[in-house]
Design a protein around this motif. Structure first.
Motif, short mmCIF file in Angstrom:
data_model
loop_
_atom_site.label_atom_id
_atom_site.label_comp_id
_atom_site.label_asym_id
_atom_site.label_seq_id
_atom_site.Cartn_x
_atom_site.Cartn_y
_atom_site.Cartn_z
N GLU A 97 -11.41 -13.96 0.07
CA GLU A 97 -12.47 -14.48 -1.04
C GLU A 97 -11.84 -14.42 -2.25
OE1 GLU A 97 -13.07 -12.19 1.21
OE2 GLU A 97 -14.49 -13.07 2.42
N SER A 98 -12.42 -14.76 -3.42
CA SER A 98 -11.75 -14.52 -4.57
C SER A 98 -12.09 -13.12 -5.01
CB SER A 98 -12.62 -15.27 -5.75
OG SER A 98 -14.14 -15.22 -5.77
N ALA A 99 -12.94 -12.47 -4.55
CA ALA A 99 -13.12 -10.95 -4.85
C ALA A 99 -12.40 -10.16 -3.86
CB ALA A 99 -14.43 -10.68 -4.77
N PRO A 100 -11.79 -9.21 -4.33
CA PRO A 100 -10.96 -8.10 -3.47
C PRO A 100 -12.05 -7.11 -2.67
CG PRO A 100 -10.90 -7.32 -5.71
CD PRO A 100 -11.70 -8.66 -5.92
N ASP A 101 -11.36 -6.60 -1.92
CA ASP A 101 -12.30 -5.68 -0.88
C ASP A 101 -12.40 -4.25 -1.65
OD1 ASP A 101 -13.25 -3.83 0.78
OD2 ASP A 101 -11.56 -4.09 2.40
N TRP A 102 -13.55 -4.07 -2.37
CA TRP A 102 -13.71 -3.08 -3.49
C TRP A 102 -13.76 -1.80 -2.53
CZ3 TRP A 102 -12.65 -4.89 -7.72
CH2 TRP A 102 -12.99 -6.15 -8.26
N LYS A 153 -1.13 -8.54 -0.44
CA LYS A 153 -1.46 -9.06 0.92
C LYS A 153 -2.59 -8.92 1.59
CE LYS A 153 3.48 -9.85 1.84
NZ LYS A 153 3.49 -11.07 2.04
N LEU A 154 -3.20 -7.67 1.33
CA LEU A 154 -4.38 -7.23 2.03
C LEU A 154 -5.79 -7.44 1.20
CD1 LEU A 154 -3.04 -3.92 3.80
CD2 LEU A 154 -3.47 -6.23 4.71
N GLY A 155 -5.56 -7.63 -0.22
CA GLY A 155 -6.70 -7.97 -1.06
C GLY A 155 -7.54 -6.85 -1.34
N LEU A 156 -6.51 -5.81 -1.43
CA LEU A 156 -7.48 -4.03 -1.79
C LEU A 156 -8.00 -4.20 -3.23
CD1 LEU A 156 -4.62 -2.06 0.07
CD2 LEU A 156 -6.65 -3.27 0.78
N GLY A 157 -9.10 -3.98 -3.09
CA GLY A 157 -9.72 -3.67 -4.66
C GLY A 157 -10.24 -2.08 -4.91
N ASN A 158 -9.66 -1.19 -4.22
CA ASN A 158 -9.83 0.15 -4.64
C ASN A 158 -8.61 0.52 -5.05
OD1 ASN A 158 -10.57 3.09 -4.27
ND2 ASN A 158 -12.44 2.26 -3.59
N GLN A 159 -8.29 1.98 -5.06
CA GLN A 159 -7.12 2.52 -5.94
C GLN A 159 -5.75 1.97 -5.15
OE1 GLN A 159 -6.52 6.69 -5.53
NE2 GLN A 159 -5.09 6.63 -7.11
N VAL A 160 -4.97 1.43 -6.04
CA VAL A 160 -3.54 0.95 -5.24
C VAL A 160 -2.62 1.49 -5.99
CG1 VAL A 160 -2.18 -1.20 -5.20
CG2 VAL A 160 -4.70 -1.19 -4.47
N THR A 161 -1.88 2.49 -5.36
CA THR A 161 -0.90 3.31 -6.11
C THR A 161 0.19 3.84 -5.08
OG1 THR A 161 -0.51 5.05 -7.78
CG2 THR A 161 -2.00 5.68 -5.87
N THR A 162 1.25 4.48 -5.66
CA THR A 162 2.22 4.90 -5.12
C THR A 162 2.79 6.18 -5.56
OG1 THR A 162 3.60 2.75 -4.54
CG2 THR A 162 5.00 4.89 -4.63
N ASN A 163 2.78 7.26 -4.75
CA ASN A 163 3.31 8.71 -5.01
C ASN A 163 4.80 8.87 -4.54
OD1 ASN A 163 2.45 8.76 -2.28
ND2 ASN A 163 2.94 10.79 -2.17
N SER A 164 5.37 9.86 -5.26
CA SER A 164 6.78 10.12 -4.95
C SER A 164 6.90 11.74 -4.93
CB SER A 164 7.64 9.43 -5.83
OG SER A 164 8.81 9.66 -5.23
N SER A 165 7.25 12.54 -3.82
CA SER A 165 7.54 13.67 -3.61
C SER A 165 8.46 14.30 -2.55
CB SER A 165 6.32 14.83 -3.21
OG SER A 165 5.08 14.57 -4.50
N ALA A 166 9.58 13.47 -2.63
CA ALA A 166 10.98 13.75 -2.04
C ALA A 166 10.31 13.65 -0.50
CB ALA A 166 11.37 14.92 -2.43
#
Length: 427
Positions: A97-102, A153-166
């Motif tokens: 849909e036009s709205a993401p998955d919140w 690709k998945l239409g994600l509407g909640n938090q979308v982020t990347t972490n990095s800790s070796a």
């Protein structure tokens, strides 16, 4: 506070791409470590590596022809495949849909992104070919590239982020996603991590002389966690993903539940005491394990097995000492312990997530996979714990609680406590 369960998994590992293949591989002790022609050509001291093998037609299941044009980021490739497999494995539809998955989001870690694409871009800039960089160079080389691709690709509407800790990246990402669901801010979170392949990722470790160099003619024997003849880690790459979901949501849609994540802990040794940029602070490691148990409401005596960090370096015995001190258990009383790295090598930023998938598979299917190449348990380890608790081959076992830990450069630590899910309680 919500209970958090695992309803989907996906994996791209050196010894198996896709959950069925990977599951069979770890049960059978199949190695994904092979001779690497490029590392030999570049005169690396370590000329073997764990690199996932992905055919071009398989890539087209997840990327369009347009997306693959000029695409040169193995980390994003691995992460998208693992993440989308976990989503499909959980039986979840893709939002059209036009709205993401919140209610759904992702925390998908990475050590770096698109290092080969970045190198390609540098050469083009140096040759004054800026207009030929392509429209996707930024998306492929930004640190959050993998989570951005998955989010779209998945239409994600909640938090979308990347972490990095070796090397703690994947384990930390899972705990961060757990916290978001537990606090009620999301119903589902795709959690995992990925790691690029190739000499531009692995060269620095080879220069540090922490990589295996004595088994170039016997690749499958090169990665030897807890072994007296271990000579350093074998570099690897890939991605792992867990679909975490609140229990209420999972039960409502009658999802398969692979296990429950009870809690965990992340901390840092601050590069003080025994800690440094490349070595862990023992006090911090022990504190991380103790607090993970406390946060999960689990006693040390309830831990049936440990999936350790255990990289096949001189620090393996040191890690065992820390587990003993944190759990207050040694000798025959020590839990079963294993390391996936004998089969995959050290997948760096992807290690924690791939190994977490392996941990949950053991809970769900009732087995403990063997420690490949540990035919000669290090005498320092044998003096601390009963050798029978370091299985060399897969054995049937029904663990209820498994602790999974990862320790990374920068003196950072992460520990998760997984539990077998009792379906009978909720029928």
């Amino acid at each position: 506070m919500k209970r958090v369960v695992i309803t989907g998994m996906g994996v791209v590992a050196p010894n198996g791409v896709g959950l069925p293949s990977f599951t069979q591989a770890i049960k059978d002790g199949v190695s994904g470590i092979r001779h690497d022609v490029q590392l030999e050509k570049l005169q690396f001291s370590c000329q073997i590596a764990g690199t996932p093998e992905i055919a071009d037609d398989f890539k087209r299941r997840y990327f369009t022809e347009l997306e693959l044009r000029g695409f040169n980021s193995t980390g994003i490739l691995y992460g998208v495949i693992a993440g989308m497999e976990a989503w499909a494995n959980a039986g979840l539809p893709i939002a059209t849909e036009s709205a993401p998955d919140w209610d759904s989001g992702t925390i998908f870690g990475s050590g770096s992104s698109g290092i080969d694409k970045f190198r390609e871009s540098i050469y083009k800039i140096d040759d004054l070919q800026i207009r030929r960089l392509g429209s996707t160079v930024v998306a492929q080389t930004m640190s959050s590239g993998v989570s951005a691709y998955l989010g779209g690709k998945l239409g994600l509407g909640n938090q979308v982020t990347t972490n990095s800790s070796a090397c703690a990246t994947g384990t930390e990402a899972i705990l961060m996603a757990y916290d978001r669901i537990r606090s009620g801010r999301a119903k589902r979170m795709l959690a995992g991590s990925t790691g690029d392949s190739g000499p531009y990722i692995w060269g620095g470790f080879d220069a540090l002389r922490v990589c295996s160099s004595h088994y170039n003619d016997r690749p499958h024997e090169g990665s030897r966690p807890m072994s007296a003849t271990a000579g350093g880690f074998v570099p690897g790459s890939g991605a792992g993903a867990l679909l975490l979901e609140d229990l209420e949501s999972a039960l409502a849609r009658k999802a398969t539940i692979y296990g429950e994540l009870l809690g965990g802990e992340v901390n840092s040794g601050g590069q003080r005491g025994t800690g440094s940029m490349t070595a862990p602070n023992a006090d911090a490691v022990r504190r991380c394990i103790i607090e993970a148990l406390k946060n999960s409401g689990v006693s040390a005596l309830e831990v049936d097995a440990i999936n350790g960090h255990l990289t096949a370096t001189t620090k393996d015995a040191f890690e065992i000492e820390n587990w003993i001190e944190a759990l207050g258990r040694r000798g025959k009383d020590f839990p079963f312990i294993n390391s996936l790295k004998g089969m995959t090598g050290h997948c760096l930023s992807a290690a924690g997530s791939i190994e977490s998938v392996a941990t949950v598979l053991q809970l769900y299917h009732g087995f403990i996979f063997g420690n490949s190449n540990c035919v000669d348990l290090h005498p320092e380890i044998a003096a601390l714990i009963d050798p029978s608790n370091v299985p060399m081959h897969t054995r049937s076992f029904a663990p209820q609680i498994i602790a999974k830990a990862s320790f990374g450069f920068g003196d950072v630590n992460a520990c998760l406590i997984f539990k077998k899910f009792d379906n009978l309680t909720y029928e």
